[in-house]
Design a protein around this motif. Sequence first.
Motif, PDB file in Angstrom:
ATOM      1  N   VAL A  74       0.881  -1.172   0.000  1.00  0.00           N
ATOM      2  CA  VAL A  74       0.000   0.000   0.000  1.00  0.00           C
ATOM      3  C   VAL A  74       0.919   1.222   0.000  1.00  0.00           C
ATOM      4  O   VAL A  74       1.701   1.412   0.938  1.00  0.00           O
ATOM      5  CB  VAL A  74      -0.939   0.041   1.233  1.00  0.00           C
ATOM      6  N   GLU A  75       0.857   2.027  -1.049  1.00  0.00           N
ATOM      7  CA  GLU A  75       1.847   3.093  -1.241  1.00  0.00           C
ATOM      8  C   GLU A  75       1.394   4.456  -0.712  1.00  0.00           C
ATOM      9  O   GLU A  75       1.820   5.491  -1.211  1.00  0.00           O
ATOM     10  CB  GLU A  75       2.220   3.191  -2.720  1.00  0.00           C
ATOM     11  N   TYR A  76       0.515   4.469   0.246  1.00  0.00           N
ATOM     12  CA  TYR A  76       0.125   5.713   0.917  1.00  0.00           C
ATOM     13  C   TYR A  76      -0.332   5.359   2.312  1.00  0.00           C
ATOM     14  O   TYR A  76      -0.705   4.212   2.591  1.00  0.00           O
ATOM     15  CB  TYR A  76      -0.981   6.441   0.153  1.00  0.00           C
ATOM     16  N   ASN A  77      -0.317   6.330   3.208  1.00  0.00           N
ATOM     17  CA  ASN A  77      -0.777   6.096   4.572  1.00  0.00           C
ATOM     18  C   ASN A  77      -1.182   7.440   5.175  1.00  0.00           C
ATOM     19  O   ASN A  77      -0.324   8.264   5.506  1.00  0.00           O
ATOM     20  CB  ASN A  77       0.314   5.441   5.423  1.00  0.00           C
ATOM     21  N   PHE A  78      -2.480   7.664   5.268  1.00  0.00           N
ATOM     22  CA  PHE A  78      -2.943   8.922   5.850  1.00  0.00           C
ATOM     23  C   PHE A  78      -2.488   9.077   7.299  1.00  0.00           C
ATOM     24  O   PHE A  78      -2.178  10.185   7.745  1.00  0.00           O
ATOM     25  CB  PHE A  78      -4.473   9.010   5.778  1.00  0.00           C
ATOM     26  N   ASP A  79      -2.457   7.982   8.039  1.00  0.00           N
ATOM     27  CA  ASP A  79      -2.190   8.073   9.472  1.00  0.00           C
ATOM     28  C   ASP A  79      -0.777   8.564   9.769  1.00  0.00           C
ATOM     29  O   ASP A  79      -0.527   9.141  10.827  1.00  0.00           O
ATOM     30  CB  ASP A  79      -2.409   6.717  10.135  1.00  0.00           C
ATOM     31  N   THR A  80       0.163   8.328   8.858  1.00  0.00           N
ATOM     32  CA  THR A  80       1.538   8.791   9.073  1.00  0.00           C
ATOM     33  C   THR A  80       1.874  10.032   8.253  1.00  0.00           C
ATOM     34  O   THR A  80       2.999  10.518   8.305  1.00  0.00           O
ATOM     35  CB  THR A  80       2.533   7.676   8.707  1.00  0.00           C
ATOM     36  N   SER A  81       0.904  10.525   7.481  1.00  0.00           N
ATOM     37  CA  SER A  81       1.145  11.725   6.678  1.00  0.00           C
ATOM     38  C   SER A  81       1.011  12.971   7.553  1.00  0.00           C
ATOM     39  O   SER A  81       0.445  12.917   8.651  1.00  0.00           O
ATOM     40  CB  SER A  81       0.166  11.772   5.495  1.00  0.00           C
ATOM     41  N   PRO A  82       1.541  14.107   7.096  1.00  0.00           N
ATOM     42  CA  PRO A  82       1.532  15.308   7.937  1.00  0.00           C
ATOM     43  C   PRO A  82       0.129  15.857   8.164  1.00  0.00           C
ATOM     44  O   PRO A  82      -0.840  15.435   7.511  1.00  0.00           O
ATOM     45  CB  PRO A  82       2.392  16.296   7.146  1.00  0.00           C
ATOM     46  N   LEU A  83       0.047  16.795   9.092  1.00  0.00           N
ATOM     47  CA  LEU A  83      -1.220  17.415   9.463  1.00  0.00           C
ATOM     48  C   LEU A  83      -1.277  18.849   8.960  1.00  0.00           C
ATOM     49  O   LEU A  83      -0.261  19.551   8.890  1.00  0.00           O
ATOM     50  CB  LEU A  83      -1.393  17.408  10.983  1.00  0.00           C
ATOM     51  N   MET A  84      -2.477  19.285   8.613  1.00  0.00           N
ATOM     52  CA  MET A  84      -2.725  20.677   8.238  1.00  0.00           C
ATOM     53  C   MET A  84      -3.978  21.141   8.956  1.00  0.00           C
ATOM     54  O   MET A  84      -4.968  20.406   9.032  1.00  0.00           O
ATOM     55  CB  MET A  84      -2.899  20.835   6.721  1.00  0.00           C
ATOM     56  N   VAL A  85      -3.938  22.342   9.486  1.00  0.00           N
ATOM     57  CA  VAL A  85      -5.114  22.905  10.150  1.00  0.00           C
ATOM     58  C   VAL A  85      -6.119  23.352   9.098  1.00  0.00           C
ATOM     59  O   VAL A  85      -5.774  24.078   8.155  1.00  0.00           O
ATOM     60  CB  VAL A  85      -4.719  24.085  11.063  1.00  0.00           C
TER      61      VAL A  85
END
Length: 598
Positions: A74-85
């Motif tokens: 799986v070549e993406y992971n929302f849980d480890t991606s950065p955060l934006m307000v």
Amino acid sequence: MKKLAVFALLLLPLIGLAQESLIQNVNGRNHFKLNGSWNYIIDPFDNGYYDYRLNENPNGFFKNRKAKNKGDLVEYNFDTSPLMVIPSDWNTKNGQLFFYEGSVWFKKDFNYAKKAGQKTFVYFGAVNYDAKVYLNGEKIGEHIGGFTPFNFDITNKVKDGDNFLIVRVNNERIPEGVPTINADWWNYGGITREVLIVDVPEVFVEDYLIQLEKGKYDRIVGNVKLNEKVRGEEVILTIPELDIEEKLTTDENGYAAFSIKAKPELWSPENPKLYEVFFTANGEEVKDQIGFKNIETRGKAIYLNDEQVFLRGICIHEEAPFRQGRAWNADDAKVLLGWAKDLGCNFVRLAHYPHNEYMVREAEKMGIMVWSEIPVYWTIHWNNEATYANAQQQLSDMIDRDKNRCAISVWSIANETPHSEARDIFLGKLASFAREKDNTRLISMAMEVTGQGNNLSKVEDNMNKYVDIISFNSYHGWYGGTIEDLAKREWEIPYDKPFFISEFGAGALQGKHGDNDEKWTEEYQARLYKETLAMFNKVDGFAGTSPWILVDFYSPRRQLNGIQDFFNRKGIISNNGVKKKAYFELQDFYKKKAAEYK
């Protein structure tokens, strides 16, 4: 390029889809906000949406897949991606994305407790520009247009407990878009306004209108519309301060109109009176604040509540004071409108697109009339059916959201559009549509000066028959002609209608000083203001102006190193909040106009 072509081809059927009706006064409902930190994934090649053949991928990023074991790819992971307000724009939140135009995926986890006998909606204040929305891995809807709200019914899709909402946002400019490719403001990408989860009864007051009857001062009229075509539903309208409690009963279309004898105190810039108004049905009470006014033109004058008024205005972009980026909250609105109020304004032109609802509501509280506009800007694709449908939908959404805001005084359908038969047909249809939806406000557009020579300027436009105010932009002394010409220039405006200068101005770098004939200095800008105002003040029918612009703002067109640095410097306040000399020149003129029209 292939991806852009695919997007353009998809635009026509997308615009043709039935759009869910907008819930009126969403903040007056039972709701909670999804503002705050969202995970995001930058996707410049749209790998999360298309496969490598550019076909829509049924297992895209919206599925929020997790690797099930060590061998699962799986070549993406929302849980480890950065955060934006959120709300925000990615351009100012991530320096790497300052110039970025493309796709970014956003994910928000939320917990929800399901309630029997209720409907649930997700509401977006705005997403720029193409939004595709997914709940728990399933598509719930899509929306085109960067400045108008939209909502989707998620009653049967939201789960009791944990949920995740994913939005693919794409802000690529396309020729068929509204606005089109070329513009003079920053193309901020992202979820730029608030996201709400809204709970309402299964049958609820979806929409309502309440205002003075046009041209009268002793009768309040309007209507309510349910979300379903249900006959016999009772809706109670209450205005305690006016001793009004009216029981309305819906017809077979779930609709009820009303006409009530009353004489409310009128809303005006000098007295921005608002009444608490309640609509109650099926256990839901919706509270709003409503003001009552009439605005009209007579010959070459504008009248507010039967008194002639001069529109002391300023243009404003939806750009946050001090920090730049998209303005979106009440605090931003209070700062921007506070500067306008201090300037002496009774009017603002919210350019060049519908601004966030806080701007309109704060203007209403502060006693500032509003010009609201859709981004039909410069060279739109006049012959494209999808482009027109997009523009009309944005116009419809703008009016639907703000039709109860008495501060709204002018609906504008365009800015600086080149003359042609196709353009006249396009804009004529828009003007007629706006008039049909709301005949109580004035209709206008920012036209252009059509001819100049021998110290004479002319304004001739086939749209004159559709508008109430002849509004046009004039940059004599900046983009053409000399500042010395202004004292002796004559004007030919052959219409028995008031005229309004929707833009004039000059660029100045705050703190740069010199002779008043040196461009980019505060002295030149102030002199141009003084000479331009004196010139128009001598012309019959001059009914107001909104110079360009209140605050310096980001624009990729403005590249002069050391002066512009990607800012349009025509603000009379710097991007750091410092007032330039022209601010005080305009303030002095408005003091005199306020005394003249007292």
